[in-house]
Design an enzyme around this catalytic site. Sequence first.
Site, PDB file in Angstrom:
ATOM      1  N   SER A 448       3.344  -1.489  -2.842  1.00 23.19           N
ATOM      2  CA  SER A 448       2.275  -0.511  -2.975  1.00 23.19           C
ATOM      3  C   SER A 448       1.360  -0.457  -1.768  1.00 23.19           C
ATOM      4  CB  SER A 448       1.452  -0.799  -4.221  1.00 23.19           C
ATOM      5  OG  SER A 448       0.821  -2.042  -4.102  1.00 23.19           O
ATOM      6  N   PHE A 449       1.290  -1.511  -0.976  1.00 28.58           N
ATOM      7  CA  PHE A 449       0.397  -1.391   0.171  1.00 28.58           C
ATOM      8  C   PHE A 449       0.982  -1.881   1.481  1.00 28.58           C
ATOM      9  CE2 PHE A 449      -0.956  -5.733   0.722  1.00 28.58           C
ATOM     10  CZ  PHE A 449      -0.863  -6.298  -0.525  1.00 28.58           C
ATOM     11  N   VAL A 452       7.556  -5.441   2.977  1.00 25.41           N
ATOM     12  CA  VAL A 452       7.866  -6.751   2.429  1.00 25.41           C
ATOM     13  C   VAL A 452       8.917  -7.412   3.318  1.00 25.41           C
ATOM     14  CG1 VAL A 452       8.639  -8.027   0.401  1.00 25.41           C
ATOM     15  CG2 VAL A 452       7.396  -5.890   0.118  1.00 25.41           C
ATOM     16  N   ASP A 584       1.895   0.889 -12.699  1.00 24.93           N
ATOM     17  CA  ASP A 584       3.009   1.335 -11.861  1.00 24.93           C
ATOM     18  C   ASP A 584       4.307   0.664 -12.289  1.00 24.93           C
ATOM     19  OD1 ASP A 584       3.557   1.625  -8.245  1.00 24.93           O
ATOM     20  OD2 ASP A 584       4.109   2.929  -9.917  1.00 24.93           O
TER      21      ASP A 584
END
Length: 771
Positions: A448-449, A452, A584
């Site tokens: 989400s931000f 990874v 989410d």
Amino acid sequence: MSPWLLPIFLHILCLSTTPSVLSSAFSTVAIAHFSDVTLVCALVPSLIADRRHELNCTSASNRRQRTYPTRRMAYSAVAAGDGFLCGLTVPPDGSYATMRWWEFPGHGSERYGKRVYRGPALTALASGDAHVCGLIGGAHRPQCWRWTELAIPAGMKFSEIAVGRDFVCGLLGCGAIRCFGTDAAVVGKEPTGNFSMVAAGTWHVCGVSDSGKLSCWGAGAPEWDPTPLDIASMALGENKTCVLRSNGTVLCWGKGSQPPDHLAREQFIVIQAKGDAICGVRLIDYSLVCWGNELFRRNHTVYDRVLPGTCSPIASCGCGVLPGSGIMCPSDDEGICQSCKLQLSPIPPSNPSSSQQASSNSNRGRVLLMVLGSVGFGLGLCTMLVCLAFKNRNNGRRRRPPLAPPSSQVEPTLGGRLDGANMAEVSIQFLLKVTDNFSEAHKIGSGSFGAVYRATLPGGCDVAIKRAEVPAAAAPSMSRRNEQQRLRDVEQRERAFGSELALLSRINHKNLVRLLGFCRERGERVLVYEHMANGTLHDNLHRKPIAPPSPLSSWPARLRLALDAARGIEYLHAYAVPAIIHRDIKSSNILLDEEWTAKVADFGLSVTSPNDEGSVAAGTVGYMDPEYYRLRRLTEKSDVYSFGVVLLELVTGCKAIHRSEEAEGAEEEGEGSATPQNVVEMAVPWIEAEDIGRVMDRRVAPASAEEVAAVAYVGYVAAECVRAVGCDRPTMGEVVGALQRAVAACGGENGPDRADPSQARRQLSRAHNSM
Ligand SMILES: *[C@@H]1O[C@H](CO)[C@@H](O)[C@H](O)[C@H]1NC(C)=O
Ligand SMILES: *[C@@H]1O[C@H](CO)[C@@H](O)[C@H](O)[C@H]1NC(C)=O
Ligand SMILES: *[C@@H]1O[C@H](CO)[C@@H](O)[C@H](O)[C@H]1NC(C)=O
Ligand SMILES: *[C@@H]1O[C@H](CO)[C@@H](O)[C@H](O)[C@H]1NC(C)=O
Ligand SMILES: *[C@@H]1O[C@H](CO)[C@@H](O)[C@H](O)[C@H]1NC(C)=O
């Protein structure tokens, strides 16, 4: 009643009141003196044997170190004074205690010391300059060793005990302090009042009243300050008085008792004093530093690492376990409890405008990871994290309250406190090193931000590292609008990071991805998670071949996977305090570990207050609750809707938003060639028409009659979950119950392994025979 009788009456009342529960009544650090030698003794993690610690003493003058071996069990606590050292052992079940005693000088020539006690377990141990005393058994009966002349009235019960040179003081159940012995400045001079803590130095005593005020009396007692201090514990020496405040800082009175400048703003977990020496265990790395005596001036650090407290069963830690402490304890289910009186590892408040300042503060909290790594500690960093991460694994299924006390409200905002967090703060250098400067080769996806990355830690285990995207810096030419947009991005990123950190630090469930550490340095915002070897449910369902060992290749395993994820969400709704709404839920936020256990991930959009009015609807198209989208009415039922979509994905094998059936096979190439269709609109009518066969994923081996019935049942559950009106939908608890029944109906929850190929073979032969 005559006013003269009142004190006597109170005194009797006190004697008969049972003391309340004790706090931090054992020490892992003790200071001994003989002739002019000062020895600093502590339980230190052993460099040799696994998960064991040893009792070592270091001379303040020449820093020579000596170890005091144990026979079978490691020491749980120590005490020392002029000419002696005591070690207390307690078996894991706490049924009894043994105490050994070494006499100095002679340097404790007996290898194992003299056994001076074996009997009922102690609840406290304290030492003065000349004596050691404890509280015995459930009765909290005070007992002193090698102190025949001391007389304490029979039937006395203390909740805390403090020992000076010639006196012993106890806190009575009703809150009064009583002292016994021969020190005329102390005994009989006890102030009246209700106290919650007592401590003794050589010639003086201090108590902390219920209202937080410090009162001291006896020779060398400081003039006390009537303003309440937030005191977590005290350490008194000769003419020296130090208190540990609940924010971990130390405040001292008396000549030569001030900590040196570089330690004055440091945070401590424990402090101890004897004579002129004062020692404290630093929060940052559990090193033991001492001051007060000239001999420490050259090097204040006496041990690089000590046990910051007594090991006890993790289940008994009401306020969580100190990060990294599990590895120092002899048994797997033990750790060192975090004191409820201390607010440790507070994340400094930060908002976008002050994040620079916040990160410089957080340098002080930089933790163990680097220290452990560089010390080369036997089991290494990875094990430490993973041990911690999996410590409570098996508790997942039990319905238990979360670790954090219900009163601790962690808001999804910036700088929530990390209550009972089993995680570490890591430096950006460390992360750069393990990810080759966040190279593309390490990148495995995005959340989400931010992106990874996967990394292998020096200990050999894998972690996933999520790094927040750094919004482009403000260029001088940047228009005001762009600059506003950038600030909004920064704010959003900060929010997502803060939310995820605050929420994940206080939840612990085997179906939720574990957060192991974080980095909040300069502009960087990074989270470190357990690595989920088998990737996302989305990729397994829509991108990878559906064949064993993938659990998606059999219906019972698919349903079990759904049950896993449902349990994780149920935990968020029903057992986290306050409840958490994920916001989410989607198949790409459900991850699969090595053993194909499903875990819910990505809490960047999560919130704790159901009606977060005014907030922009967030989530992912195809999964978003239409009611929430339209009316901005957020409840747990929004997650139920999204989970219903995931169930439909599992049943049909179609994406939440997918192309029409014909295009399905050629999807990768044919993107955009057919009209997009919503899995809810596509599947629910068939499910309601009792024709599940029309929509069941055909890539799975043909199902038995039981399996078809179970999948049809799950189809109904999914249809209920995606009902238009929130209150018509079931709760996650009901969904878990339904999925349990479905799983039981087609093989049982404790049936063969979900990835068992023989099961697939059996299914195949069964299907073959029925043709
Ligand atoms: C404890 O002391 C012994 C020497 O007696 C030493 O070998 C050992 O390394 C010490 N342990 C630690 C953890 O420093
Ligand atoms: C101590 O607390 C009790 C109630 O817990 C109260 O009745 C009593 O007056 C207090 N005593 C003093 C000296 O404050
Ligand atoms: C502590 O204070 C007393 C007087 O109150 C004094 O006699 C003694 O020497 C002091 N001790 C130290 C170590 O300063
Ligand atoms: C700790 O709390 C005291 C007040 O109790 C305050 O004066 C001090 O600045 C605090 N220290 C830190 C590092 O927060
Ligand atoms: C101080 O002592 C500690 C522990 O023995 C040691 O690790 C450290 O290197 C010493 N520091 C200095 C500056 O000598």
